[in-house]
Design a protein around this motif. Structure first.
Motif, PDB file in Angstrom:
ATOM      1  N   GLN A 117      32.126  94.938 -14.749  1.00  0.00           N
ATOM      2  CA  GLN A 117      31.265  93.967 -14.071  1.00  0.00           C
ATOM      3  C   GLN A 117      29.807  94.166 -14.502  1.00  0.00           C
ATOM      4  OE1 GLN A 117      31.666  94.170  -9.812  1.00  0.00           O
ATOM      5  NE2 GLN A 117      31.864  91.963  -9.664  1.00  0.00           N
ATOM      6  N   THR A 119      28.774  95.559 -17.240  1.00  0.00           N
ATOM      7  CA  THR A 119      28.633  95.156 -18.643  1.00  0.00           C
ATOM      8  C   THR A 119      28.526  93.632 -18.750  1.00  0.00           C
ATOM      9  OG1 THR A 119      29.916  97.068 -19.337  1.00  0.00           O
ATOM     10  CG2 THR A 119      29.726  95.243 -20.905  1.00  0.00           C
ATOM     11  N   ALA A 120      29.379  92.957 -17.988  1.00  0.00           N
ATOM     12  CA  ALA A 120      29.354  91.489 -18.004  1.00  0.00           C
ATOM     13  C   ALA A 120      28.015  90.976 -17.479  1.00  0.00           C
ATOM     14  CB  ALA A 120      30.502  90.947 -17.157  1.00  0.00           C
ATOM     15  N   ALA A 121      27.535  91.630 -16.410  1.00  0.00           N
ATOM     16  CA  ALA A 121      26.258  91.197 -15.833  1.00  0.00           C
ATOM     17  C   ALA A 121      25.134  91.419 -16.837  1.00  0.00           C
ATOM     18  CB  ALA A 121      25.980  91.976 -14.550  1.00  0.00           C
ATOM     19  N   GLN A 122      25.211  92.572 -17.524  1.00  0.00           N
ATOM     20  CA  GLN A 122      24.174  92.867 -18.513  1.00  0.00           C
ATOM     21  C   GLN A 122      24.233  91.868 -19.667  1.00  0.00           C
ATOM     22  OE1 GLN A 122      24.511  96.740 -20.307  1.00  0.00           O
ATOM     23  NE2 GLN A 122      22.306  96.992 -20.399  1.00  0.00           N
ATOM     24  N   ALA A 123      25.470  91.579 -20.099  1.00  0.00           N
ATOM     25  CA  ALA A 123      25.632  90.605 -21.182  1.00  0.00           C
ATOM     26  C   ALA A 123      25.101  89.242 -20.754  1.00  0.00           C
ATOM     27  CB  ALA A 123      27.113  90.501 -21.566  1.00  0.00           C
ATOM     28  N   ALA A 124      25.409  88.885 -19.499  1.00  0.00           N
ATOM     29  CA  ALA A 124      24.931  87.589 -18.988  1.00  0.00           C
ATOM     30  C   ALA A 124      23.410  87.573 -18.926  1.00  0.00           C
ATOM     31  CB  ALA A 124      25.527  87.336 -17.604  1.00  0.00           C
ATOM     32  N   ALA A 125      22.843  88.712 -18.492  1.00  0.00           N
ATOM     33  CA  ALA A 125      21.386  88.784 -18.389  1.00  0.00           C
ATOM     34  C   ALA A 125      20.755  88.700 -19.778  1.00  0.00           C
ATOM     35  CB  ALA A 125      20.980  90.089 -17.705  1.00  0.00           C
ATOM     36  N   THR A 126      21.378  89.417 -20.721  1.00  0.00           N
ATOM     37  CA  THR A 126      20.867  89.375 -22.097  1.00  0.00           C
ATOM     38  C   THR A 126      20.968  87.963 -22.665  1.00  0.00           C
ATOM     39  OG1 THR A 126      21.575  91.652 -22.420  1.00  0.00           O
ATOM     40  CG2 THR A 126      21.166  90.333 -24.404  1.00  0.00           C
ATOM     41  N   LYS A 127      22.111  87.335 -22.383  1.00  0.00           N
ATOM     42  CA  LYS A 127      22.317  85.973 -22.867  1.00  0.00           C
ATOM     43  C   LYS A 127      21.295  85.023 -22.243  1.00  0.00           C
ATOM     44  CE  LYS A 127      26.098  82.665 -23.477  1.00  0.00           C
ATOM     45  NZ  LYS A 127      27.489  82.358 -23.118  1.00  0.00           N
ATOM     46  N   ALA A 128      21.099  85.191 -20.920  1.00  0.00           N
ATOM     47  CA  ALA A 128      20.138  84.334 -20.218  1.00  0.00           C
ATOM     48  C   ALA A 128      18.729  84.554 -20.764  1.00  0.00           C
ATOM     49  CB  ALA A 128      20.183  84.636 -18.725  1.00  0.00           C
ATOM     50  N   LYS A 129      18.434  85.832 -21.026  1.00  0.00           N
ATOM     51  CA  LYS A 129      17.108  86.156 -21.557  1.00  0.00           C
ATOM     52  C   LYS A 129      16.921  85.523 -22.937  1.00  0.00           C
ATOM     53  CE  LYS A 129      14.121  90.190 -22.176  1.00  0.00           C
ATOM     54  NZ  LYS A 129      14.096  91.658 -22.211  1.00  0.00           N
TER      55      LYS A 129
END
Ligand SMILES: [Zn+2]
Length: 278
Positions: A117, A119-129
């Motif tokens: 979760q 990792t997914a949140a971090q990936a989502a945050a990176t993607k959003a950024k």
């Protein structure tokens, strides 16, 4: 079963010899011994077979460190009980281990899920950024492009004099803007200077600019030029000072608009369609 087995009291006494073996019935040993013992005769020659057997058993039991003590029996029973308890404990321990293993597996699964979760949140945050950065870049590019493509008036503080049309029987393909000599003349938008110099056709100090959309503007009768052929200009950038050079009857800017570098069109109409109202 050897022939020397003794099972009853009616057998006549025989002469036992050293080394004879007896199988002693369980009953003779009382409750202490839970099975038949094969014992070796030890000096029982003067005894009856029964007595000799009992003596041998006693000697052997004593020699083995065993007793018929009820306490020993209780202890043995307790040991068996203890053994049972140990088995129970072992079973319980095994169950505990199984439970602990299951718990550990569950905890590991939970930890893995949490990690996934995160990792997914971090990936989502990176993607959003990254998306935000890309959008900011696009927005900045759009703003820059909009700024580069905006249109501005050529001069400020002017008076409209001769317009686009026939004047004195001759076509005047321009808009004249009367203004004091030395008034700043601006590029209408982003473009490239394609002519800057003296005109032998009556335009005096003359500048032509080709804009980003292909439109070419002519600005004539300037007192002084500030650009050269090939210069890149921005919207509103000053390119000259107005004047009355060439074939001119008074200080003004002679403005022509040539869409696609073709035939001249009415400047006021064209500028109005680009947001500039002279
Ligand atoms: Zn003119």
């Amino acid at each position: 079963m050897p022939k020397t087995s003794y099972t009853g009291r009616h057998r006549p006494a025989s002469k036992p010899s050293r080394g004879r073996q007896f199988v002693v019935p369980v009953a003779l040993l009382g409750t202490t011994v839970a099975g038949g013992f094969v014992v070796r005769d030890a000096g029982a020659s003067e005894l009856s077979p029964e007595a000799a057997a009992m003596k041998n058993v006693s000697n052997s039991v004593a020699g083995l460190g065993l007793t018929a003590d009820p306490d020993a029996l209780a202890a043995a029973t307790a040991n068996r009980a203890g053994a049972r308890s140990s088995r129970d404990m072992a079973r319980d321990a095994k169950n505990l281990i199984v439970d602990a293993t299951a718990s550990a597996s569950g905890a590991a699964a939970q930890a893995q899920a949490a990690a996934d979760q995160a990792t997914a949140a971090q990936a989502a945050a990176t993607k959003a950024k990254a998306a935000a950065a890309a959008k900011a870049k696009r927005d900045a590019a759009e703003r820059a492009l909009a700024a580069a493509h905006r249109w501005v008036a050529p001069v400020s503080g002017y008076t409209l004099t001769s317009g686009f049309g026939f004047r004195w029987g001759k076509m005047h393909p321009a808009q004249d803007l009367a203004c004091a000599v030395g008034t700043p003349v601006h590029a209408l938008s982003s473009g490239t200077v394609i002519f800057a110099g003296w005109s032998n056709e009556g335009y005096g100090n003359f500048v032509k600019i080709r804009y980003w959309d292909g439109t070419v503007s002519w600005m004539a009768h300037n007192s002084r030029l500030l650009v050269a052929v090939g210069d890149e200009v921005a919207p509103g950038q000053q390119v000259a000072y107005s004047g009355s050079t060439g074939n001119s009857t008074g200080p003004h800017v002679h403005l022509e608009i040539h869409p696609g570098d073709g035939a001249a069109v009415a400047p006021r109409t064209w500028l109005a369609s680009h947001g500039i109202n002279l």
